[in-house]
Design a protein around this motif. Structure first.
Motif, PDB file in Angstrom:
ATOM      1  N   UNK A  39      -3.473   5.439   8.263  1.00 36.26           N
ATOM      2  CA  UNK A  39      -3.475   6.614   7.896  1.00 36.26           C
ATOM      3  C   UNK A  39      -2.328   7.599   8.448  1.00 36.26           C
ATOM      4  N   UNK A  40      -1.813   7.239   9.330  1.00 36.49           N
ATOM      5  CA  UNK A  40      -0.891   7.943  10.102  1.00 36.49           C
ATOM      6  C   UNK A  40      -0.826   9.242  10.452  1.00 36.49           C
ATOM      7  N   UNK A  41      -1.932   9.609  10.578  1.00 37.54           N
ATOM      8  CA  UNK A  41      -2.389  11.150  10.945  1.00 37.54           C
ATOM      9  C   UNK A  41      -1.582  11.702  12.030  1.00 37.54           C
ATOM     10  N   UNK A  42      -1.487  11.011  13.101  1.00 40.42           N
ATOM     11  CA  UNK A  42      -0.720  11.446  14.299  1.00 40.42           C
ATOM     12  C   UNK A  42       0.892  11.462  14.156  1.00 40.42           C
ATOM     13  N   UNK A  43       1.443  10.833  12.899  1.00 45.85           N
ATOM     14  CA  UNK A  43       2.918  10.968  12.662  1.00 45.85           C
ATOM     15  C   UNK A  43       3.281  11.837  11.686  1.00 45.85           C
ATOM     16  N   UNK A  44       4.049  12.780  12.018  1.00 45.25           N
ATOM     17  CA  UNK A  44       4.273  13.774  11.133  1.00 45.25           C
ATOM     18  C   UNK A  44       5.384  13.334  10.092  1.00 45.25           C
ATOM     19  N   UNK A  45       6.065  12.533  10.151  1.00 46.16           N
ATOM     20  CA  UNK A  45       7.237  12.116   9.298  1.00 46.16           C
ATOM     21  C   UNK A  45       6.746  10.731   8.581  1.00 46.16           C
ATOM     22  N   UNK A  46       5.392  10.485   8.707  1.00 43.88           N
ATOM     23  CA  UNK A  46       5.089   9.190   8.147  1.00 43.88           C
ATOM     24  C   UNK A  46       3.870   9.504   7.116  1.00 43.88           C
ATOM     25  N   UNK A  47       3.792   8.845   5.809  1.00 43.69           N
ATOM     26  CA  UNK A  47       2.748   9.148   5.032  1.00 43.69           C
ATOM     27  C   UNK A  47       1.906   8.057   5.192  1.00 43.69           C
ATOM     28  N   UNK A  48       0.665   8.368   4.759  1.00 41.75           N
ATOM     29  CA  UNK A  48      -0.349   7.367   4.568  1.00 41.75           C
ATOM     30  C   UNK A  48      -0.018   6.200   3.798  1.00 41.75           C
ATOM     31  N   UNK A  49       0.040   4.761   4.197  1.00 43.50           N
ATOM     32  CA  UNK A  49       0.349   3.807   3.566  1.00 43.50           C
ATOM     33  C   UNK A  49      -0.588   2.696   3.330  1.00 43.50           C
ATOM     34  N   UNK A  50      -0.438   1.925   2.564  1.00 38.56           N
ATOM     35  CA  UNK A  50      -1.254   0.600   2.553  1.00 38.56           C
ATOM     36  C   UNK A  50      -0.490  -0.663   2.019  1.00 38.56           C
ATOM     37  N   UNK A  51      -1.032  -1.801   2.349  1.00 38.94           N
ATOM     38  CA  UNK A  51      -0.546  -3.005   1.873  1.00 38.94           C
ATOM     39  C   UNK A  51      -1.519  -4.006   1.085  1.00 38.94           C
ATOM     40  N   UNK A  52      -1.175  -3.858  -0.378  1.00 43.65           N
ATOM     41  CA  UNK A  52      -2.125  -4.577  -1.270  1.00 43.65           C
ATOM     42  C   UNK A  52      -1.545  -5.871  -1.698  1.00 43.65           C
ATOM     43  N   UNK A  53      -2.232  -6.895  -1.851  1.00 41.91           N
ATOM     44  CA  UNK A  53      -1.950  -8.017  -2.238  1.00 41.91           C
ATOM     45  C   UNK A  53      -2.597  -8.510  -3.488  1.00 41.91           C
ATOM     46  N   UNK A  54      -1.845  -8.767  -4.576  1.00 40.17           N
ATOM     47  CA  UNK A  54      -2.355  -9.349  -5.699  1.00 40.17           C
ATOM     48  C   UNK A  54      -2.982 -10.897  -5.762  1.00 40.17           C
ATOM     49  N   UNK A  55      -3.598 -11.286  -6.593  1.00 38.50           N
ATOM     50  CA  UNK A  55      -3.884 -12.871  -6.523  1.00 38.50           C
ATOM     51  C   UNK A  55      -2.726 -13.789  -6.365  1.00 38.50           C
ATOM     52  N   UNK A  56      -1.436 -13.219  -6.875  1.00 38.22           N
ATOM     53  CA  UNK A  56      -0.228 -13.984  -7.010  1.00 38.22           C
ATOM     54  C   UNK A  56       0.334 -14.187  -5.605  1.00 38.22           C
ATOM     55  N   UNK A  57      -0.111 -13.221  -4.630  1.00 36.11           N
ATOM     56  CA  UNK A  57       0.295 -13.272  -3.164  1.00 36.11           C
ATOM     57  C   UNK A  57       1.365 -12.518  -2.689  1.00 36.11           C
ATOM     58  N   UNK A  58       2.253 -11.899  -3.618  1.00 35.98           N
ATOM     59  CA  UNK A  58       3.311 -11.056  -3.174  1.00 35.98           C
ATOM     60  C   UNK A  58       2.849  -9.706  -2.779  1.00 35.98           C
ATOM     61  N   UNK A  59       2.889  -9.136  -1.639  1.00 33.98           N
ATOM     62  CA  UNK A  59       2.391  -7.842  -1.214  1.00 33.98           C
ATOM     63  C   UNK A  59       2.989  -6.750  -1.669  1.00 33.98           C
ATOM     64  N   UNK A  60       2.483  -5.673  -2.127  1.00 39.68           N
ATOM     65  CA  UNK A  60       2.863  -4.375  -2.494  1.00 39.68           C
ATOM     66  C   UNK A  60       2.745  -3.217  -1.657  1.00 39.68           C
ATOM     67  N   UNK A  61       3.816  -2.471  -1.346  1.00 44.24           N
ATOM     68  CA  UNK A  61       3.682  -1.364  -0.298  1.00 44.24           C
ATOM     69  C   UNK A  61       3.403  -0.054  -1.122  1.00 44.24           C
ATOM     70  N   UNK A  62       2.295   0.616  -0.740  1.00 44.36           N
ATOM     71  CA  UNK A  62       2.167   1.878  -1.473  1.00 44.36           C
ATOM     72  C   UNK A  62       1.816   2.960  -0.483  1.00 44.36           C
ATOM     73  N   UNK A  63       2.404   4.258  -0.760  1.00 50.87           N
ATOM     74  CA  UNK A  63       2.397   5.351   0.135  1.00 50.87           C
ATOM     75  C   UNK A  63       1.354   6.427  -0.784  1.00 50.87           C
ATOM     76  N   UNK A  64       1.113   7.268   0.017  1.00 51.63           N
ATOM     77  CA  UNK A  64       0.104   8.308  -0.620  1.00 51.63           C
ATOM     78  C   UNK A  64       0.521   9.660   0.074  1.00 51.63           C
ATOM     79  N   UNK A  65       0.601  10.884  -0.770  1.00 53.99           N
ATOM     80  CA  UNK A  65       0.640  12.004  -0.303  1.00 53.99           C
ATOM     81  C   UNK A  65      -0.187  12.697   0.592  1.00 53.99           C
ATOM     82  N   UNK A  66      -1.622  11.975   0.516  1.00 54.59           N
ATOM     83  CA  UNK A  66      -2.697  12.568   1.358  1.00 54.59           C
ATOM     84  C   UNK A  66      -3.649  11.456   1.517  1.00 54.59           C
ATOM     85  N   UNK A  67      -4.710  11.477   2.497  1.00 56.36           N
ATOM     86  CA  UNK A  67      -5.585  10.298   2.545  1.00 56.36           C
ATOM     87  C   UNK A  67      -7.012  10.375   1.561  1.00 56.36           C
TER      88      UNK A  67
END
Length: 243
Positions: A63-91
């Motif tokens: 969630x990175x709520x304590x970091x002003x310069x960091x956006x909420x982010x997640x690492x998503x893994x598809x069945x192929x196994x190659x991870x995708x990094x995604x960020x969000x503007x809000x939680x």
């Protein structure tokens, strides 16, 4: 010096407001393109204008709520196994509930995950999602431009009316009403986003509020020029005692 600072703030705000205004058209076109994009017939081998839904497993969510310069982010893994990094503007509403091992569906458009949907069918745009950007750009243009114009007028006024206390007071009224003008656009934008109101709702709500603030600004500035605010300030201080 104070007037110069207001002028500098005004110039910066006007620059941001004009830049936001020029981005509105492009944001509208990009959102329309996304909403009208067809579903991909097969898994796209490269970035494509069609829309593909892919199941992912959440590996990490911060969630990175304590970091002003960091956006909420997640690492998503598809069945192929190659991870995708995604960020969000809000939680909210999906990001805040993400847990490692949870299954989510990602909407892929032009090679990027633009939306995430959870098991309860709640949806949230990622930072790359085009939905909502026109409203954000319009809100920024309204807030920064209205504040910038009022701050510029209120900042320059005392510079051309040196030694005139009433003009200085009137300029102060203009500046602080400009703060109210810009500030009113922010909760209006939040209300529009929270209720999923259409794009035109933003100026429709902000416009009447802005007219009321400008009417108040005019009344206070005229009152200051007539000396009414000076009389009120003297009464508030009480009678002067000599000796």
């Amino acid at each position: 010096m104070r007037s110069v600072m207001w002028v500098l703030l005004a110039v910066v705000a006007l620059g941001v407001g004009v830049a936001s205004a020029f981005q509105i058209r492009g944001a509208l076109e990009r959102e329309r393109e996304y909403r009208g994009a067809p579903a991909c017939a097969t898994v796209p081998a490269e970035a494509s204008g069609c829309v593909w839904e892919q199941e992912f497993t959440v590996r990490r969510a911060a969630l990175n709520r304590g970091e002003r310069s960091e956006s909420p982010e997640a690492e998503l893994v598809p069945p192929s196994g190659e991870p995708w990094e995604v960020t969000f503007l809000r939680t909210e509403p999906v990001m805040s509930e993400m847990q490692p091992g949870e299954k989510v569906v990602g909407v892929i458009w032009h090679g990027r995950v633009v939306e995430v949907r959870d098991a309860e069918d709640r949806r949230q745009q990622t930072s790359d999602g085009p939905v909502g950007w026109p409203e954000d750009r319009l809100g920024g243009a309204l807030a920064c431009t209205s504040f910038g114009l009022a701050a510029l007028a209120g900042g320059l006024w005392p510079l051309f009316a040196r030694g005139e206390p009433r003009h200085v007071t009137a300029a102060k009224m203009v500046r602080w009403h400009g703060v109210a003008l810009g500030g009113t656009a922010i909760p209006t934008l939040w209300a529009q986003a929270a209720n999923a109101w259409p794009f035109w709702a933003l100026p429709a709500i902000w416009g009447p509020l802005a007219l009321l603030i400008m009417a108040s600004m005019t009344a206070f500035a005229l009152g200051a020029l007539r000396g009414e605010l000076d009389d009120a300030a003297t009464a508030a201080r009480g009678p002067l005692v000599n000796g």
